[in-house]
Design an enzyme around this catalytic site. Structure first.
Site, short mmCIF file in Angstrom:
data_model
loop_
_atom_site.label_atom_id
_atom_site.label_comp_id
_atom_site.label_asym_id
_atom_site.label_seq_id
_atom_site.Cartn_x
_atom_site.Cartn_y
_atom_site.Cartn_z
N SER A 11 80.49 34.38 53.00
CA SER A 11 80.75 33.40 51.94
C SER A 11 82.24 33.28 51.71
O SER A 11 83.03 34.11 52.17
CB SER A 11 80.04 33.81 50.64
N ILE A 13 86.12 32.78 51.51
CA ILE A 13 87.18 32.85 52.51
C ILE A 13 86.64 33.41 53.82
O ILE A 13 86.94 32.91 54.90
CB ILE A 13 88.34 33.73 52.01
N SER A 128 95.85 41.41 47.65
CA SER A 128 96.04 40.49 46.53
C SER A 128 97.39 40.75 45.87
O SER A 128 97.85 41.90 45.80
CB SER A 128 94.94 40.69 45.50
N TYR A 160 90.59 46.34 39.24
CA TYR A 160 90.72 45.53 40.47
C TYR A 160 92.11 45.74 41.09
O TYR A 160 92.23 45.98 42.30
CB TYR A 160 90.50 44.06 40.13
N LYS A 164 93.35 47.40 44.80
CA LYS A 164 94.17 46.68 45.78
C LYS A 164 95.45 47.44 46.09
O LYS A 164 95.93 47.42 47.23
CB LYS A 164 94.49 45.27 45.25
#
Length: 273
Positions: A11, A13, A128, A160, A164
């Site tokens: 799904s 990207i 990110s 999050y 990352k």
């Protein structure tokens, strides 16, 4: 033609990356968690091997390794699986989900597929700009003694960002320990996907109002995976840039590496100290 494994390919990207790589004629192993999306991708790309596996778990990563064991060699590994949740959730292995998906899954996938990645192979970790600062502002720090946020320290955006940052520290340390590979981390841009589907609609709309379509987010990943110039380092879409100062802390990266080995119960073969 390269042999490429894309984790998180069913799904957003990842699907656009898979489609773009298929157009390039590459031999593909595509991994997704949702069985319905896996079936849909098999119909869409019948020439690819599409694997249903939850890479947030050790068993899921082992499934991926079993499916690609006879590939001969893997020229490119793309770690693209992503998650963002408004409340704290855990994987089936009992690990906080952001850490499990964004850090442990790439680590474990590299560990189990390392024997198939030759000198000159590429590892592309989708990262990110959130590694610098969470959406609400402030600083991102990471404690190697407590990689996963517990209930008291969980914040959807900061957690999050920490996961990352852990992935970026891993990317740099992996390059230092495997200089024969090309390891790259990439921020594909702020992209409209269903990553935040569990958040309130108004909050998602505010974040994605000016976001890129998924096909645009896929473009830098495809280029880094297959471009003529072997990439290393950190990219903001197509530009190589400096990441956060903390991401270059080699002692912190070493400690995160050791802690991750213990948490994952896996070592990455062929690494140099």
């Amino acid at each position: 033609m390269s042999t490429i494994v894309v984790v998180g390919a069913t799904s957003g990207i990842g699907r656009r990356v898979a489609e773009g790589l298929a157009e390039g004629g590459h031999r593909l192993f595509l991994v997704g968690r949702d069985p319905d999306r896996v079936r849909a991708l098999r119909k869409r790309l019948p020439m690819a091997t599409v694997i249903a596996a939850d890479v947030a778990t050790t068993a899921g990563v082992e499934q991926v390794a079993e499916h690609v064991a006879n590939a001969g060699q893997i020229d490119v590994l793309v770690n693209n699986a992503g998650v963002m949740t408004p409340t704290r959730q855990e994987s089936a292995d009992g690990v906080e989900l952001n850490l499990a998906v964004h850090h442990l899954a790439p680590w474990s996938t590299v560990a189990l597929l390392a024997p198939l990645i030759p000198a000159g192979g590429r590892v592309v970790n989708v990262n990110s700009e959130g590694h610098r600062s969470p959406m609400r502002g402030g600083f991102v720090r990471i404690d190697p003694e407590r990689l996963a946020d517990g209930p008291a320290s969980f914040d959807p955006f900061l957690t999050y960002s920490r996961s990352k940052l852990a992935n970026l520290l891993f990317s740099y340390e992996l390059q230092r320990r495997r200089p024969d590979w090309n390891v790259v981390a990439v921020h594909p841009g702020v992209v409209r996907t269903d990553l935040g589907r569990q958040f309130p609609r108004w909050q998602v709309a505010a974040i994605t109002a000016l976001a890129l379509p998924a096909r645009k987010g896929a473009e830098p990943i495809i280029r880094l995976a297959t471009g003529d110039e072997p990439p290393t380092g950190y990219y903001d879409r197509f530009s190589k840039v400096r990441s956060s100062p903390l991401s270059y802390d080699e002692e912190l990266a070493r400690r995160v590496w050791v802690a991750t080995e213990e948490l994952a119960g896996l070592r990455i073969t062929g690494t140099q100290l």
